[in-house]
Design a protein around this motif. Structure first.
Motif, PDB file in Angstrom:
ATOM      1  N   HIS A  65       8.695  -8.112  -7.883  1.00 44.20           N
ATOM      2  CA  HIS A  65       9.137  -8.144  -9.276  1.00 44.20           C
ATOM      3  C   HIS A  65       7.963  -7.957 -10.218  1.00 44.20           C
ATOM      4  N   ALA A  66       6.826  -8.563  -9.880  1.00 42.47           N
ATOM      5  CA  ALA A  66       5.630  -8.381 -10.709  1.00 42.47           C
ATOM      6  C   ALA A  66       5.194  -6.930 -10.733  1.00 42.47           C
ATOM      7  N   ASP A  67       5.503  -6.198  -9.663  1.00 45.38           N
ATOM      8  CA  ASP A  67       5.168  -4.777  -9.597  1.00 45.38           C
ATOM      9  C   ASP A  67       6.281  -3.890 -10.152  1.00 45.38           C
ATOM     10  N   GLY A  68       7.331  -4.507 -10.717  1.00 40.46           N
ATOM     11  CA  GLY A  68       8.402  -3.732 -11.343  1.00 40.46           C
ATOM     12  C   GLY A  68       9.376  -3.105 -10.368  1.00 40.46           C
ATOM     13  N   LEU A  69       9.594  -3.740  -9.215  1.00 40.47           N
ATOM     14  CA  LEU A  69      10.455  -3.163  -8.186  1.00 40.47           C
ATOM     15  C   LEU A  69      11.735  -3.987  -8.015  1.00 40.47           C
ATOM     16  N   ALA A  70      12.816  -3.304  -7.677  1.00 40.51           N
ATOM     17  CA  ALA A  70      14.058  -3.983  -7.316  1.00 40.51           C
ATOM     18  C   ALA A  70      13.927  -4.522  -5.899  1.00 40.51           C
ATOM     19  N   VAL A  71      14.528  -5.684  -5.656  1.00 42.53           N
ATOM     20  CA  VAL A  71      14.386  -6.355  -4.365  1.00 42.53           C
ATOM     21  C   VAL A  71      15.756  -6.766  -3.850  1.00 42.53           C
ATOM     22  N   VAL A  72      15.980  -6.539  -2.562  1.00 42.30           N
ATOM     23  CA  VAL A  72      17.125  -7.094  -1.864  1.00 42.30           C
ATOM     24  C   VAL A  72      16.572  -8.132  -0.897  1.00 42.30           C
ATOM     25  N   THR A  73      16.889  -9.390  -1.120  1.00 44.52           N
ATOM     26  CA  THR A  73      16.346 -10.463  -0.297  1.00 44.52           C
ATOM     27  C   THR A  73      17.232 -10.690   0.921  1.00 44.52           C
ATOM     28  N   GLY A  74      16.608 -10.712   2.078  1.00 43.08           N
ATOM     29  CA  GLY A  74      17.368 -10.936   3.292  1.00 43.08           C
ATOM     30  C   GLY A  74      16.709 -10.284   4.492  1.00 43.08           C
ATOM     31  N   ASP A  75      17.302 -10.501   5.654  1.00 43.70           N
ATOM     32  CA  ASP A  75      16.798  -9.985   6.921  1.00 43.70           C
ATOM     33  C   ASP A  75      17.225  -8.526   7.079  1.00 43.70           C
ATOM     34  N   ALA A  76      16.236  -7.629   7.220  1.00 40.10           N
ATOM     35  CA  ALA A  76      16.524  -6.192   7.289  1.00 40.10           C
ATOM     36  C   ALA A  76      17.173  -5.783   8.598  1.00 40.10           C
ATOM     37  N   THR A  77      17.287  -6.688   9.576  1.00 36.06           N
ATOM     38  CA  THR A  77      18.000  -6.348  10.801  1.00 36.06           C
ATOM     39  C   THR A  77      19.509  -6.544  10.648  1.00 36.06           C
ATOM     40  N   ARG A  78      19.928  -7.109   9.507  1.00 31.97           N
ATOM     41  CA  ARG A  78      21.352  -7.313   9.251  1.00 31.97           C
ATOM     42  C   ARG A  78      21.916  -6.114   8.487  1.00 31.97           C
ATOM     43  N   ARG A  79      23.034  -5.636   8.967  1.00 34.27           N
ATOM     44  CA  ARG A  79      23.653  -4.445   8.390  1.00 34.27           C
ATOM     45  C   ARG A  79      24.012  -4.641   6.919  1.00 34.27           C
ATOM     46  N   SER A 124       0.835  -1.209   0.000  1.00 31.27           N
ATOM     47  CA  SER A 124       0.000   0.000   0.000  1.00 31.27           C
ATOM     48  C   SER A 124       0.866   1.255   0.000  1.00 31.27           C
ATOM     49  N   ALA A 125       1.975   1.215   0.759  1.00 27.73           N
ATOM     50  CA  ALA A 125       2.879   2.367   0.782  1.00 27.73           C
ATOM     51  C   ALA A 125       3.477   2.614  -0.594  1.00 27.73           C
ATOM     52  N   VAL A 126       3.912   1.543  -1.264  1.00 28.96           N
ATOM     53  CA  VAL A 126       4.484   1.685  -2.603  1.00 28.96           C
ATOM     54  C   VAL A 126       3.436   2.187  -3.583  1.00 28.96           C
ATOM     55  N   GLU A 127       2.221   1.674  -3.500  1.00 26.41           N
ATOM     56  CA  GLU A 127       1.155   2.117  -4.397  1.00 26.41           C
ATOM     57  C   GLU A 127       0.883   3.611  -4.232  1.00 26.41           C
ATOM     58  N   THR A 128       0.908   4.073  -2.983  1.00 26.68           N
ATOM     59  CA  THR A 128       0.695   5.498  -2.733  1.00 26.68           C
ATOM     60  C   THR A 128       1.847   6.335  -3.281  1.00 26.68           C
TER      61      THR A 128
END
Length: 364
Positions: free
Chosen positions: A180-194, A151-155
């Motif tokens: 990816h279906a929405d045309g976005l770049a993705v970094v896969t992984g745990d966001a608590t890791r630096r 929803s945040a990305v759509e806004t």
């Protein structure tokens, strides 16, 4: 994809994955077949029109027919080369060396194209990621691509942000596919890791939106983001109200409590169904009414908020928010920003129609 395969693929280690440029498999197959047939037909014609320069050891007359040309071309391009038909003139040998041989190489590349395509796609992906890293600055990082993240990305996209300037961080293979279906770049992984956040370019990001399903993960992600980028504007979601102060202490500039917001909306809808409809309208993107922030126009300096064509509900002055009825903002001044309610059919963050060519009233 199983957890074991997911980890083996490297998607759990913070690798960048850009959305693919979709092409039909039939298109790729047809393109390769046309290329292969073009090489084959071109070589057949080259041999046939110069057939007098070739010697057929199996024919007493040494005549090369069209069938012989096709036969010679197929065994030559496939590198079989039985030797029964061979060029005898110098120019025919030169043509074989400088035209037929490159054609043979190209033909073999097409024959083993599946393997080469995998290698080539990996190389292209590495090149695309390297180029993306160089150009990705002042972007938005969205941590968590669940309901709130989408929803945040759509806004953001609906209000003018380019999809290429938004990066999603999420460990889920499902989120990877949906982003990816929405045309976005993705970094896969745990966001608590630096390291994962570094790969997402958090250090150069302008804003970070943190919307995981766990408040403890949101707190840790906020702390890590703030360490990597002290200047970024961080918006975090909290499931429970008591965790909101902890997120602000961790470095979040703004915390949205989802459970309180939903509970208040439910209560308002129960007390006044019509008020609930209006509140839901304001929270829903693309329909009815929208809330937006815009610059003050020169022609609006000195006026009261109630006199403007937009429905002003608040005024931002010196980074502080005042309600429209506050005596402090009885007269609008240069540098003010307005929080307004507008019809969704207008671009919410654009100057109101009729003021597009006016100068923004800044303090300078």
């Amino acid at each position: 994809m199983s957890e074991a395969n997911y980890e083996a693929s490297g998607l759990g280690r913070g690798e960048v994955s850009l959305p693919e440029r979709e092409r039909s498999p039939w298109f790729e197959l047809t393109r390769r077949l046309i290329a292969a047939m073009s090489i084959l037909v071109g070589t057949v014609l080259l041999v046939y029109f110069d057939r007098g320069s070739y010697n057929d050891a199996t024919d007493p007359t040494n005549q090369v027919s069209l069938i012989d040309a096709i036969y010679y071309t197929t065994v030559t391009l496939s590198t079989t080369g039985y030797g029964d038909i061979a060029p005898v003139d110098d120019h025919a040998r030169l043509l074989n060396a400088f035209i037929v041989t490159p054609a043979r190489i190209a033909f073999l590349v097409l024959l083993i194209g599946t393997t080469l395509e995998v290698l080539a796609s990996q190389g292209r992906e590495q090149f695309r990621v390297a180029r993306w890293r160089k150009t990705m600055t002042r972007h938005i990082v969205v941590v968590g691509y669940g309901t709130k993240g989408r929803s945040a990305v759509e806004t953001l996209v609906g209000n003018g942000w380019d999809r290429e300037s938004i990066v999603v961080v999420d460990p889920s293979p499902t989120a990877l596919q949906e982003a990816h279906a929405d045309g976005l770049a993705v970094v896969t992984g745990d966001a608590t890791r630096r390291e994962v956040l570094r790969r997402a370019g958090v250090a150069t990001a302008d804003q970070i939106i943190i919307t995981t399903d766990r408040d403890d993960s949101n707190v840790l992600a906020t702390l890590t983001v703030r360490q990597l980028n002290p200047e970024a504007y961080i918006v975090a979601a909290a499931r429970e109200h008591e965790n909101a102060p902890l997120m602000k202490q961790s470095g979040a500039n703004s915390v949205i409590t989802s459970s309180d917001a939903v509970g208040r909306l439910l209560g308002l809808s129960s007390l006044s169904p019509t008020l609930g409809v209006v509140m839901e309208d304001l929270l829903s993107y693309g329909e009815g009414l929208e809330v937006a922030e815009r610059d003050l126009m020169v022609s609006e300096v000195g006026k009261q908020p109630q006199q403007l064509p937009d429905q002003v509900i608040a005024v931002v002055r010196d980074e502080k928010v005042y309600r429209y009825f506050d005596p402090t903002v009885t007269q609008l001044a240069r540098g003010d920003r307005l929080i307004v309610v507008r019809p969704a059919k207008e671009t919410p963050w654009a100057p109101r129609p009729g003021t597009h060519n006016e100068v923004v009233a800044t303090q300078d």
